[in-house]
Design an enzyme around this catalytic site. Structure first.
Site, PDB file in Angstrom:
ATOM      1  N   GLY A 193       0.837  -1.431   0.257  1.00 25.24           N
ATOM      2  CA  GLY A 193      -0.154   0.204   0.023  1.00 25.24           C
ATOM      3  C   GLY A 193       0.932   1.079   0.173  1.00 25.24           C
ATOM      4  O   GLY A 193       2.252   1.293  -0.826  1.00 25.24           O
ATOM      5  N   ASP A 194       1.283   2.348   1.072  1.00 26.71           N
ATOM      6  CA  ASP A 194       1.807   3.121   0.971  1.00 26.71           C
ATOM      7  C   ASP A 194       2.147   3.712   2.331  1.00 26.71           C
ATOM      8  O   ASP A 194       2.869   4.529   2.730  1.00 26.71           O
ATOM      9  CB  ASP A 194       0.839   4.364   0.950  1.00 26.71           C
ATOM     10  CG  ASP A 194      -0.600   4.825   2.366  1.00 26.71           C
ATOM     11  OD1 ASP A 194      -0.308   3.580   2.909  1.00 26.71           O
ATOM     12  OD2 ASP A 194      -0.893   5.702   2.346  1.00 26.71           O
ATOM     13  N   GLU A 195       2.292   1.753   3.030  1.00 21.87           N
ATOM     14  CA  GLU A 195       3.274   2.256   3.852  1.00 21.87           C
ATOM     15  C   GLU A 195       5.403   1.759   4.045  1.00 21.87           C
ATOM     16  O   GLU A 195       4.996   0.689   3.469  1.00 21.87           O
ATOM     17  CB  GLU A 195       2.653   1.170   4.877  1.00 21.87           C
ATOM     18  CG  GLU A 195       3.803   1.400   6.699  1.00 21.87           C
ATOM     19  CD  GLU A 195       3.017   0.234   7.559  1.00 21.87           C
ATOM     20  OE1 GLU A 195       3.103   0.233   8.154  1.00 21.87           O
ATOM     21  OE2 GLU A 195       1.810  -0.679   6.974  1.00 21.87           O
TER      22      GLU A 195
END
Length: 356
Positions: A283-285
């Site tokens: 994801g965006d991690e």
């Protein structure tokens, strides 16, 4: 012996191949040493009597065999030094050639002796170690040596060497050099391509295909190394999460989200040292593993990351702001540090208003 391949010296399969090559060569030369010594300095029952033998050729052959084995032991010790290993191989081929030339000169004392098979052995050895070019050069050297023996045999033993020996040694040597040299080169290319494919698969299994950053597998490998026996090595971790990424996907689409992730990944690489590891968890991690860094250094890197992501990203002509929450933690086993960095990141997110 196996074909020499330009594979990574640290590869376990290549190390096994090299050890097998050198140990086999050592055994063969040791057997050859005993046989040459018996032929040159004794007369076993039933052995023919050599006419006017030149013992200095036997001595030269024995010295060359011993020297070649000495280089073989050196190659065993330097198996991971690719350049040194290749140099040892070249010297071994030269010494093996000297041994066979000297033994051929000694055996030429036998009338009508078929000495040409001895001259093929260095060519076969060169095909194993040096591929096509080295094999052809070895054939040229062996042929020149054999021609010199043919010319000087009347002076050594008061009679000529049979011309069939010269023609068979040079002609069959050329055939063997071409066939085995090409086979060796083809095998080397195959092994190199196989090694490259394995390396690519290994890289793909440890890296995110979208951003090129490390993935969870790479992170788990780092965690496994730090979880070994003894006190865990010091490690600093930054945990990053993009703010408002879901809104970007909803408004501009997943293609725009993917482009933003690639831009973020590029900027993150510019904030760390080459020895640091940047990982996309999903994801965006993201996670950054800092090499030999304390808490102050971790906060300094976090500051550089915030500065690098402060500028909006240009996506299809639209300036998209990048918000980021960062948590830092230092010390302890990697799993523990990751957990504390994750908690710090959520605490940072709670104090920040997501940018949209």
């Amino acid at each position: 012996m196996s074909t020499h391949a330009r594979t990574e010296a640290g590869d376990p399969a290549e190390q096994r191949r090299r050890r097998t090559t050198e140990r086999t060569g050592i055994v063969i030369r040791a057997i050859g040493f005993v046989a040459v010594a018996m032929i040159g300095f004794s007369k076993p029952p039933g052995a023919p009597v050599l006419l006017h033998p030149r013992r200095e050729f036997v001595v030269a052959a024995l010295v060359a065999l011993v020297a070649a084995n000495a280089f073989a032991f050196g190659a065993l010790r330097s198996g991971q030094d690719d350049r040194r290993y290749r140099r040892c191989g070249i010297v071994q081929v030269v010494l093996d050639t000297v041994a066979m030339v000297a033994l051929t000169a000694f055996m030429s004392a036998l009338p009508q002796a078929a000495t040409w098979p001895l001259m093929l052995m260095p060519i076969l050895v060169a095909a194993v170690r040096l591929q096509l070019l080295g094999t052809m050069l070895t054939w040229a050297g062996v042929s020149a040596s054999y021609a010199a023996l043919f010319a000087f045999t009347p002076r050594l033993y008061d009679r000529p060497m049979p011309v069939d020996n010269l023609l068979a040694g040079v002609g069959l040597g050329l055939v063997i050099a071409l066939l085995d040299g090409m086979r060796s080169r083809a095998a080397a290319r195959y092994l190199a391509e196989l090694h490259a494919a394995r390396a690519e698969l290994r890289h793909q299994s440890r890296h995110d295909p979208l951003t090129g950053l490390g993935n969870r597998t790479l992170l788990q490998e780092h965690a496994a190394r730090t979880a070994g026996g003894g006190p865990p090595p010091p490690v600093a971790v930054l945990n990053l999460d993009l703010d408002g990424f879901k809104d970007l996907n909803d408004t501009m689409g997943h293609a725009a989200g993917d482009e933003l992730l690639r831009i973020v990944a590029q900027r993150l690489r510019g904030c760390v040292k080459a020895s640091d590891v940047v990982i996309r968890l999903g994801g965006d991690e993201f996670v950054i593993l800092l090499d030999d860094a304390g808490l102050d250094a971790a906060h300094a890197v976090a500051g550089r990351v915030r500065a690098a992501l402060a500028a909006p990203a240009d996506i299809d002509g639209t300036a998209v702001p990048i918000g980021v929450s960062i948590g830092a933690a230092v010390g302890g086993a990697l799993e523990e540090v990751l957990h504390r960095a994750d908690a710090a990141m959520y605490a940072d997110k709670a104090t920040r208003r997501p940018r949209r």
